[in-house]
Design an enzyme around this catalytic site. Sequence first.
Site, PDB file in Angstrom:
ATOM      1  N   HIS A   1       0.816  -1.207   0.000  1.00 50.41           N
ATOM      2  CA  HIS A   1       0.000   0.000   0.000  1.00 50.41           C
ATOM      3  C   HIS A   1       0.858   1.268   0.000  1.00 50.41           C
ATOM      4  CE1 HIS A   1       0.645  -0.183   4.453  1.00 50.41           C
ATOM      5  NE2 HIS A   1       0.537   1.145   4.349  1.00 50.41           N
TER       6      HIS A   1
ATOM      7  N   ASP B   1       0.183  -7.650   1.649  1.00 45.24           N
ATOM      8  CA  ASP B   1       0.650  -6.253   1.644  1.00 45.24           C
ATOM      9  C   ASP B   1       2.185  -6.234   1.628  1.00 45.24           C
ATOM     10  OD1 ASP B   1       0.728  -3.539   1.729  1.00 45.24           O
ATOM     11  OD2 ASP B   1       0.128  -3.362   3.853  1.00 45.24           O
TER      12      ASP B   1
ATOM     13  N   SER C   1       4.571   2.749   8.005  1.00 45.31           N
ATOM     14  CA  SER C   1       4.186   1.662   7.098  1.00 45.31           C
ATOM     15  C   SER C   1       5.344   1.234   6.209  1.00 45.31           C
ATOM     16  CB  SER C   1       3.013   2.112   6.219  1.00 45.31           C
ATOM     17  OG  SER C   1       1.857   2.312   6.983  1.00 45.31           O
TER      18      SER C   1
END
EC number: 3.4.21.-
Length: 695
Positions: free
Chosen positions: A482, A536, A638
């Site tokens: 992402h 992911d 992230s």
Amino acid sequence: MGKSSEAWCIVLFSVFASFSAEPTMHGEILSPNYPQAYPNEMEKTWDIEVPEGFGVRLYFTHLDMELSENCEYDSVQIISGGVEEGRLCGQRTSKNANSPIVEEFQIPYNKLQVIFRSDFSNEERFTGFAAYYAAIDVNECTDFTDVPCSHFCNNFIGGYFCSCPPEYFLHDDMRNCGVNCSGNVFTALIGEISSPNYPNPYPENSRCEYQILLEEGFQVVVTIQREDFDVEPADSQGNCQDSLLFAAKNRQFGPFCGNGFPGPLTIETHSNTLDIVFQTDLTEQKKGWKLRYHGDPIPCPKEITANSVWAPEKAKYVFKDVVKISCVDGFEAVEGNVGSTFFYSTCQSNGQWSNSRLRCQPVDCGIPEPIQNGKVDDPENTLFGSVIHYSCEEPYYYMEHAEHGGEYRCAANGSWVNDELGIELPKCVPVCGVPTEPFRIQQRIFGGFPAKIQSFPWQVFFEFPRAGGALIGEHWVLTAAHVVEGNSDPSMYVGSTSVRMENLANVQKLTTDRVIIHPGWKPGDDLSTRTNFDNDIALVRLKDPVKMGPTVSPICLPGTSSEYEPSEGDLGLISGWGRTERRNIVIQLRGAKLPVTSLEKCRQVKEENPKARADDYVFTSNMICAGEKGVDSCQGDSGGAFALPVPNVRDPKFYVAGLVSWGKKCGTYGIYTKVKNYKDWILQTMQENSVPSQD
């Protein structure tokens, strides 16, 4: 009647006269006043000359002169060539009643002198002499002690000529004969030569010249048997009157003479040409000589270069022989910039090998090629057998396949060769998972404690959107899918604790070559409403290799054994520049230790996002739940690594167990992509895309 001494006191007169004339065939000579009494004390000379080729006949028809012992007082003297032919005085009468001649001389020369002398007084009256001369033919061939011709003498009226036997010629002196024995050139590789008339006596007064002329590359070799040589011996001074001489370029053999050849029976001339000169004088001719000759190929030295093998192998190499010269292992013949392990050489006519300038010299492997992130020791030399050692820039790189060692030897083929790798160069690969400074503080990252980049050298900073990643190799960054979805050229930095622009300007900026998102990632959902973060994970291939150092080094990938399966309670490290409880924007890197917990703990976290329902979130075996109350990652973290210690390793070393993926609420439990489940995909993707673009 005797002479009176008083007579010396009265000198009446004295006359001296000389007469000469052009050559005539005949003439008359009379004493002064003839037929009257000749005067006292007088001397008169007549020079008589007849044409060349004739002699002189001189005869007297009257002679009446004072008589004395040895004609001491008055006389008529005949001289020829400085030699007295006769001296006359007194009275003479003819011995032949039919001839008036009282005295006669025949002179074989064309000139003579007649000298008349009288003393100071005569007690009687003497009338003198009457003489006549005439030219007569002379036989030059028989009338002289010295033979005028060496062979045949031919007389004619007024002269003679010499002639020679067949095969002889008359020399320029027109008297001596010689033999036409010069000018012979022998070109056959084998032959026989002898003196003229051999074994009969050779000609006198001759100079015989012979030449042997062979093809270049052959030397003339002469052989003579002792019994085949008989030439007039040397005189008492050791000088040869007749002689045989050999001349070859700058060498001379002889002169030789005598009975039996006195020189070597075999003469090697070391030349393809040989001049033979046989010279004789006028005396003592012998049987001469006979010789044989042959052409012997000129030899070349057996070895022209060391460290070589010759084919074919022969005891002797001669003109026109061709050999293949092969250099032994580790040696080569170099001409210009080209090296070869063999060359051909031909024995030439001058006794030298062609290509003799070539030498078998040690193979030169040249300067060893450098390697990335390593170095090679400077060798003493780069020739065959030399040894070099490669090493890597420790402690940030190590040598792949270190068991093969970094030792290379200059091989016979001119390459640097390792016993195991061959000519393949060693590869220095980054050391993974080893921080320069250990992270010792146990503090939650959400509002946690500042950290140094040396404790998390694998940390990658994504500038926009702000996120993190894990460096796993020189050309690869591992991050969450992402983070890079919709961004094919993210701006990334490594090696800086602070992400201020002035600090980032001094560290390595990474240039993206390709972004590869896991094919199982479901694209397109808005992050604010996304509830499915399965798969992911993504890879970013870099255009240029990253240079490792104290602030930059990769983290290890997980192994495949069960020991790399995260278990509840395992403590892992996280780092990043994500939001804290006090700040939305963080400049300094922060880090913390988090325990692994069950996925159920993450399920139970109360959802803060009003746009998503808690029951809609997807939890799979590809996820790890980690954290505890107040200790968690948050926005901006992230894609960063959740690092666990490599099992069974004494020194601290970490592998990427997870990647920061998502969480319902910052400061509680968070979800991390379980990297072990993607190990095969990561390796396959890196292998299939191993060569980064150079554009």
